[in-house]
Design an enzyme around this catalytic site. Sequence first.
Site, PDB file in Angstrom:
ATOM      1  N   GLY A 133       0.790  -1.233   0.000  1.00 24.62           N
ATOM      2  CA  GLY A 133       0.000   0.000   0.000  1.00 24.62           C
ATOM      3  C   GLY A 133       0.819   1.278   0.000  1.00 24.62           C
ATOM      4  N   GLU A 156       3.140  -2.190  13.642  1.00 23.92           N
ATOM      5  CA  GLU A 156       2.020  -2.358  12.707  1.00 23.92           C
ATOM      6  C   GLU A 156       0.679  -2.532  13.419  1.00 23.92           C
ATOM      7  OE1 GLU A 156       2.303  -1.359   9.950  1.00 23.92           O
ATOM      8  OE2 GLU A 156       4.420  -1.555   9.426  1.00 23.92           O
ATOM      9  N   MET A 200       4.533   3.350   2.202  1.00 21.50           N
ATOM     10  CA  MET A 200       5.682   3.162   3.090  1.00 21.50           C
ATOM     11  C   MET A 200       5.982   4.446   3.841  1.00 21.50           C
ATOM     12  SD  MET A 200       7.985   1.121   4.218  1.00 21.50           S
ATOM     13  CE  MET A 200       9.055   1.707   5.517  1.00 21.50           C
ATOM     14  N   GLU A 201       6.226   4.274   5.152  1.00 25.60           N
ATOM     15  CA  GLU A 201       6.317   5.400   6.085  1.00 25.60           C
ATOM     16  C   GLU A 201       7.702   6.024   6.191  1.00 25.60           C
ATOM     17  OE1 GLU A 201       5.778   2.109   7.037  1.00 25.60           O
ATOM     18  OE2 GLU A 201       6.851   1.648   8.888  1.00 25.60           O
ATOM     19  N   ASN A 202       8.553   5.953   5.163  1.00 24.43           N
ATOM     20  CA  ASN A 202       9.902   6.525   5.243  1.00 24.43           C
ATOM     21  C   ASN A 202       9.871   7.907   5.896  1.00 24.43           C
ATOM     22  OD1 ASN A 202      10.675   4.396   3.273  1.00 24.43           O
ATOM     23  ND2 ASN A 202       9.438   5.676   1.904  1.00 24.43           N
ATOM     24  N   HIS A 209       2.749   6.394  11.696  1.00 28.53           N
ATOM     25  CA  HIS A 209       4.011   5.678  11.890  1.00 28.53           C
ATOM     26  C   HIS A 209       5.148   6.627  12.306  1.00 28.53           C
ATOM     27  CE1 HIS A 209       3.595   1.462  11.071  1.00 28.53           C
ATOM     28  NE2 HIS A 209       3.233   1.576   9.813  1.00 28.53           N
ATOM     29  N   HIS A 255      -2.444   6.153   8.406  1.00 30.18           N
ATOM     30  CA  HIS A 255      -1.589   5.062   8.911  1.00 30.18           C
ATOM     31  C   HIS A 255      -0.106   5.406   8.741  1.00 30.18           C
ATOM     32  CE1 HIS A 255      -0.644   0.703   9.599  1.00 30.18           C
ATOM     33  NE2 HIS A 255       0.397   1.010   8.843  1.00 30.18           N
ATOM     34  N   GLU A 256       0.263   5.807   7.543  1.00 36.12           N
ATOM     35  CA  GLU A 256       1.692   6.101   7.298  1.00 36.12           C
ATOM     36  C   GLU A 256       2.117   7.315   8.124  1.00 36.12           C
ATOM     37  OE1 GLU A 256       3.048   3.703   5.923  1.00 36.12           O
ATOM     38  OE2 GLU A 256       1.248   2.857   5.011  1.00 36.12           O
TER      39      GLU A 256
END
Length: 865
Positions: free
Chosen positions: A267, A326, A269-271, A307, A303-304
């Site tokens: 989906g 998660e 990515m939380e970089n 994080h 969500h991201e």
Amino acid sequence: MLDIQTASATPHIIRRIDYTPPDWQVPTIALDFDLDAAATRVRATLQVVRTSAHGNPLILDGDGLTPIIVKVDGVAVNDWRHEDGALVIPLSGADHIVETEVEIAPERNTQLMGLYASGGNLCTQCEAEGFRRITFFPDRPDVLSVYTVRMSADQARYPVLLANGDPTAAGELPAGRHWAEWHDPFPKPCYLFALVAGNLVANRARFTTMSGREVALAIWVRAADLPKTEHALAALQTSMAWDERVYGREYDLDVFNIVAVDDFNFGAMENKGLNIFNSRYILADADTATDYDFDAIAAVVAHEYFHNWSGNRITCRDWFQLSLKEGFTVFRDQGFSADQGSAAVKRIEDVRGLRAAQFPEDAGPLAHPIRPDEYQEISNFYTATIYNKGAEVIRMIATILGAERFRTATDLYFDRFDGTAATCEDFVRSMEFGSGVDLTQFRLWYSQAGTPRVTASLRHEPGSGRAILTLSQRTLPTPGQPDKQPMVLPLKIKLFGADTATTLSGEQLVMLDTAGQQMIFDGVTERPVLSINRGFSAPIIVETDRSAADLAFLSAHDDDPFARYEAMQQLMLDTLVESATLGRADHAAVIAAVAGTLDDASLDPAFIAEAVLLPSDAFVGDQMPLVDPEAIFRAREALRRDLGRQLDVRWRAHYEGALAERFEYTPAAKGLRRLKTVALGYIAASGAADAPALAFRQFEAADNMTDRQGALTTLIAGDTAERVAALDIFYNLYGDNALVLDKWFQTQALSPRDDTLATVQELARHRDFTLANPNRARALIGAFSVNQRAFNAASGAGYRFVADQLIALDKLNPQTAAKLLPPLGRWRRFDAKRAGLMKAELERIVGTPGLSKDMFEQASKSLAG
Ligand code: B3K
Ligand code: ZN
């Protein structure tokens, strides 16, 4: 040469108990990228520090990398070894500067892990172990470093250069090239590293944090997609404010960038400071995205973003702790979504998702606890268990602690572990310290796999006015865990009076923590009806002896919307299982209960739409000793037809009541749209002669994708000229929009028609089908394999088709292929003939030369389990 199959046959197993802290830390790293799609040079300068008095060399992970040069403290050295892809460098002191240089080819990276090309741009994906495909580094989440990243690239092709943190400098270079430098002051593990180089434009906004920090927000997309970014940008602002209000968490950099790419393994990515998204979770407008898409975009953006605290500021010590970030972050995003509209409908959707994806996982060969004990390939553990059951475990903690103590405890956790790589145990201990509640036995939720089953039986003694509730629990064995201990199950319970429909006892939170226990209710003067696991307070299976009449009563009178929905679902399930088993069942109770719900003007249309939907074929199958896909399909179709026919007037009234609405993305408008298409589905199921015309009119008149796709789904179940026309029109309207074309593939793969298998086989040869794009592969192969009847065709042709596709996909993209394997592992749930056919395909997969370890782990465990 190493025989790959031999390598797979003796898999390397990583175990949680083997954890040891790193021998070397890397407090700072400077990266210099000379970017080019065919050949990118990566120079890395690592400050390395020995962590204790050991004599071990520095081991830098690498995957497919060849060192061009290795320097220690500025001097080229050649006493290094290249072992299993890693670079092993003997070092004498406690503190050194190590430099390496490698060359990689982003455009040949079909795995989409590491640095790769998508739509002419360059981007990265590192979680879990992609950074080692970019440069040599200790690729483990407990090595935290401060990153400085310099990128240079062709200015015309890659005018935008982004990395983590804040931009610090940029400039021009000769020969049409330019450069940019970024610095991220927050130490982070390498899985959170990211860069993007591309021809992109930004939709920008600002956010002022609660302490007055000004943050520049930007969502980067290709120019044509800019108008489709408004919803995601608004969702980002809403989630930033929500995390301040609900968890006291504030953003910490001057910029927050999001980039959308079309080729992505999952989906988003939380970089740190540079989230990279699958474009399906960013791009939306009324014409191309459904309400479901709009909701999912807001949930994934949140969500991201969340994080940043639960994941980035506090990361995981090792990958066994994945649910630490998660499970907690899913719980946080569920809370966010619940606050944006109907919390009841959100809970129903989340539970439906848990039952569709996680319960089967917990009951099958790939079952694992939310904190696994071992893995071969960590990518295989980004599962519904880690994410969704993990979120349920946090929800139970929140329920047990109560809102106030839970907030105190999360504050304590964020405070105590900020800047560290933590464990699930650290989290649970924070919950205990912050609340004073003992969670010793509760910890079993972290170590024990499988879905607990609770049996509840209520006995009334009219003479004494007592009601006795007998509860017992058991969890079935799962692979490697034959014996299970009783879990702590927080059960919200209430009793209603069958005659007066009033509350007999207020809601109680019962902690079932033994194999069996009894509860006595006094002063019960009329026959009580049991409402249990209200709000789905524990992620379990409840078996009760409640009659159809009691379930119908609760579906009409329970004051907990989830319990009300649940009673109706149970009534439907009981009816469908009986019908699938005996070939017939009495539909009257379901029809009456659905009629009652449709007539209840006090109910929210969104809730009605959920409540009147029949459980899926797959969920009915999960209730049976062996799944009989044809019998379930027939039972469900028969009930749909009866509901359609007998409630025709009501369906039409609800349908027409929603027709005039113009598109608006509000909870109320969404609910009406949902109910409209559910009603249309029942009108079509009744066999009404005007149904295809009605659906086609909706298809053509729609001013939004929800209505259009809803009509298409209804039409393609049938066999009419409208079906063919709608498919063609849809394709011609949206053929150039990859995300909408995915819907065209997916809708056909999910069709209940008899010829779906043949259609899907043909679609796999369609000129727009490609395995190289994960969204497209999932839209066809992934959707088909959850179409219970088509996938489980008695001939085994469905299994063979999926296995062929997965073997081909594995060569390009093992991670995405392995994710699609589990449906083939469900052979124990089917008759001997189907089971044999499924096993034969699994064996064929395991025997494929050059199989990835991702697929090997999934397929071999599925055979053995
Ligand atoms: N953390 C990533 C998932 C990475 C999956 C790697 N196989 C996105 C998320 O959960 O937010
Ligand atoms: Zn996540």
